[in-house]
Design a protein around this motif. Structure first.
Motif, mmCIF file in Angstrom:
data_model
loop_
_atom_site.group_PDB
_atom_site.id
_atom_site.type_symbol
_atom_site.label_atom_id
_atom_site.label_comp_id
_atom_site.label_asym_id
_atom_site.label_seq_id
_atom_site.Cartn_x
_atom_site.Cartn_y
_atom_site.Cartn_z
ATOM 1 N N SER A 189 3.933 65.783 -61.335
ATOM 2 C CA SER A 189 3.370 67.156 -60.872
ATOM 3 C C SER A 189 4.713 67.812 -60.261
ATOM 4 C CB SER A 189 2.333 67.079 -59.934
ATOM 5 O OG SER A 189 1.779 68.434 -59.514
ATOM 6 N N LEU A 233 -1.755 55.920 -67.232
ATOM 7 C CA LEU A 233 -1.767 56.967 -66.534
ATOM 8 C C LEU A 233 -3.363 57.636 -66.145
ATOM 9 C CD1 LEU A 233 1.222 59.077 -67.512
ATOM 10 C CD2 LEU A 233 0.860 57.654 -65.353
ATOM 11 N N LYS A 238 8.590 62.268 -66.237
ATOM 12 C CA LYS A 238 7.652 61.700 -67.266
ATOM 13 C C LYS A 238 8.508 61.284 -68.364
ATOM 14 C CE LYS A 238 2.945 61.841 -68.869
ATOM 15 N NZ LYS A 238 1.866 62.739 -69.108
ATOM 16 N N ARG A 272 1.185 60.357 -60.680
ATOM 17 C CA ARG A 272 0.682 61.728 -61.180
ATOM 18 C C ARG A 272 1.192 62.706 -60.295
ATOM 19 N NH1 ARG A 272 -4.153 59.253 -61.730
ATOM 20 N NH2 ARG A 272 -4.949 60.083 -59.684
#
Length: 154
Positions: free
Chosen positions: A99, A146, A105, A95
């Protein structure tokens, strides 16, 4: 303080002689706008390598999450808090990477199946269960990987 080098040749040779000094010197040259003095060949190589390192981190964290989810699902009598903690930690790392660099991703999705195969083999090695215990294709979706609350049922 950055040492001053006498020529572009010295700058180019610095990369192989003193990597840290090369980094410092290159950063200083860029700050000063002296782009013609920058060792561009090695700088490009380093930037490309930084990208590959980010990709390897995605792969590594994904394999760990998949591995522990497989062990959690297919070896329920040996479930442990350390497996859950590892799943949580590596999800957190994914994550944070997404970010900081949302384009990673897409890479995560590209390597998902390959990483699953690696985790499947490793799960067989670690558990001692036959490889065919674990499905050929991931029983988990990328979204489940996730999801901080997802754990497989028995």
């Amino acid at each position: 303080m950055t040492a001053r080098l006498s020529s572009t040749t010295d700058t180019n040779n610095l990369y192989s002689r003193d990597y840290y000094l090369w980094l410092s010197h290159t950063a200083q040259l860029i700050k000063e706008g002296k782009f013609n003095e920058v060792d561009a060949v090695n700088l490009v190589e380093e930037i490309e390598d930084m990208g590959r390192n980010e990709q390897r981190a995605i792969e590594s964290n994904l394999v760990v999450v998949l591995l522990h989810l497989l062990k959690y699902k297919y070896q329920p009598v040996k479930r442990s808090n350390s497996w859950k903690a590892s799943i949580r930690e590596h999800r957190r790392r994914l994550r944070k990477a997404f970010s900081a660099s949302p384009s990673l991703k897409r890479y995560f999705k590209e390597v998902f199946d390959e990483c699953y195969q690696d985790s499947r083999e490793q799960a067989a090695d670690e558990t001692g269960l036959p490889l065919d215990t674990f499905p050929t294709f991931s029983p988990f979706t990328p979204d489940q990987i996730l999801n901080p609350d997802y754990l497989p049922e028995e």
